[in-house]
Motif scaffolding. Structure first.
Motif, PDB file in Angstrom:
ATOM      1  N   TYR A  31       0.487  -1.232  -0.008  1.00 58.83           N
ATOM      2  CA  TYR A  31      -0.349  -0.221  -0.314  1.00 58.83           C
ATOM      3  C   TYR A  31       1.524   1.383   0.042  1.00 58.83           C
ATOM      4  N   HIS A  42     -13.191   6.899 -14.002  1.00 61.02           N
ATOM      5  CA  HIS A  42     -13.526   6.987 -13.191  1.00 61.02           C
ATOM      6  C   HIS A  42     -13.817   8.840 -12.984  1.00 61.02           C
ATOM      7  N   SER A  44     -17.460  11.006 -10.032  1.00 65.35           N
ATOM      8  CA  SER A  44     -17.817  10.850  -8.987  1.00 65.35           C
ATOM      9  C   SER A  44     -19.309  10.278  -9.322  1.00 65.35           C
ATOM     10  N   PRO A  47     -16.888   5.352  -9.202  1.00 59.98           N
ATOM     11  CA  PRO A  47     -15.971   5.444  -9.151  1.00 59.98           C
ATOM     12  C   PRO A  47     -15.400   4.119  -9.843  1.00 59.98           C
ATOM     13  N   SER A  51     -11.183   2.878  -5.503  1.00 60.82           N
ATOM     14  CA  SER A  51     -11.292   4.063  -4.477  1.00 60.82           C
ATOM     15  C   SER A  51     -11.870   4.594  -3.184  1.00 60.82           C
ATOM     16  N   LYS A  52     -12.414   3.498  -2.775  1.00 61.22           N
ATOM     17  CA  LYS A  52     -13.325   3.422  -1.830  1.00 61.22           C
ATOM     18  C   LYS A  52     -12.197   3.242  -0.724  1.00 61.22           C
ATOM     19  N   GLU A  53     -11.918   2.019  -1.594  1.00 61.73           N
ATOM     20  CA  GLU A  53     -11.726   1.238  -0.063  1.00 61.73           C
ATOM     21  C   GLU A  53     -10.317   1.562   0.654  1.00 61.73           C
ATOM     22  N   TYR A  54      -8.900   1.214  -0.628  1.00 56.39           N
ATOM     23  CA  TYR A  54      -7.892   2.160  -0.215  1.00 56.39           C
ATOM     24  C   TYR A  54      -7.425   3.331  -0.593  1.00 56.39           C
ATOM     25  N   LYS A  55      -8.607   3.858  -0.872  1.00 53.95           N
ATOM     26  CA  LYS A  55      -8.522   6.042  -0.403  1.00 53.95           C
ATOM     27  C   LYS A  55      -7.426   5.786  -1.431  1.00 53.95           C
ATOM     28  N   LYS A  56      -6.777   5.424  -2.131  1.00 54.91           N
ATOM     29  CA  LYS A  56      -5.597   6.045  -3.373  1.00 54.91           C
ATOM     30  C   LYS A  56      -5.954   6.974  -3.698  1.00 54.91           C
ATOM     31  N   PRO A  57      -5.762   8.095  -4.736  1.00 56.31           N
ATOM     32  CA  PRO A  57      -6.158   9.286  -5.845  1.00 56.31           C
ATOM     33  C   PRO A  57      -6.227   7.927  -6.720  1.00 56.31           C
TER      34      PRO A  57
END
Length: 98
Positions: A31, A42, A44, A47, A51-57
């Motif tokens: 990570y 991608h 809004s 998504p 992106s939601k689970e790992y919070k990476k740009p």
């Protein structure tokens, strides 16, 4: 395997983790070495699956962020055995910049 510390994961249009298993593993076990995900689909309203689970740009254009990485990892199966045009742009940008 080359030691990388700032990598981009190409996850273009991945529909579920089975289309991008490599990304799932790298996000789970490396990570801190992942700078961002690349997915031009991608938005809004649509998504990226990671992106939601790992919070990476998630970026849509690698050329604007190429100086931020030291490697690019393609994390998808080739659809129908052909390299999509958008992948060629990302891969060419990475190759041109070492």
């Amino acid at each position: 395997m080359k030691q990388f510390h700032k990598t981009a994961l190409l996850v273009e249009g991945a529909k579920d983790i089975f289309h991008a298993k490599t990304a799932s593993v790298l996000l789970r076990y490396r990570y801190d070495d992942i700078a961002f995900l690349i997915d031009s689909t991608h938005s809004s309203s649509r998504p990226n699956i990671f992106s939601k689970e790992y919070k990476k740009p998630v970026i849509t254009d690698l050329s604007k962020h190429i100086k931020e990485i030291d490697s690019l990892i393609i994390c998808l199966m080739l659809p129908e055995g052909k390299v999509p045009e958008i992948w060629i742009e990302h891969i060419s940008t990475a190759l041109k910049n070492g």
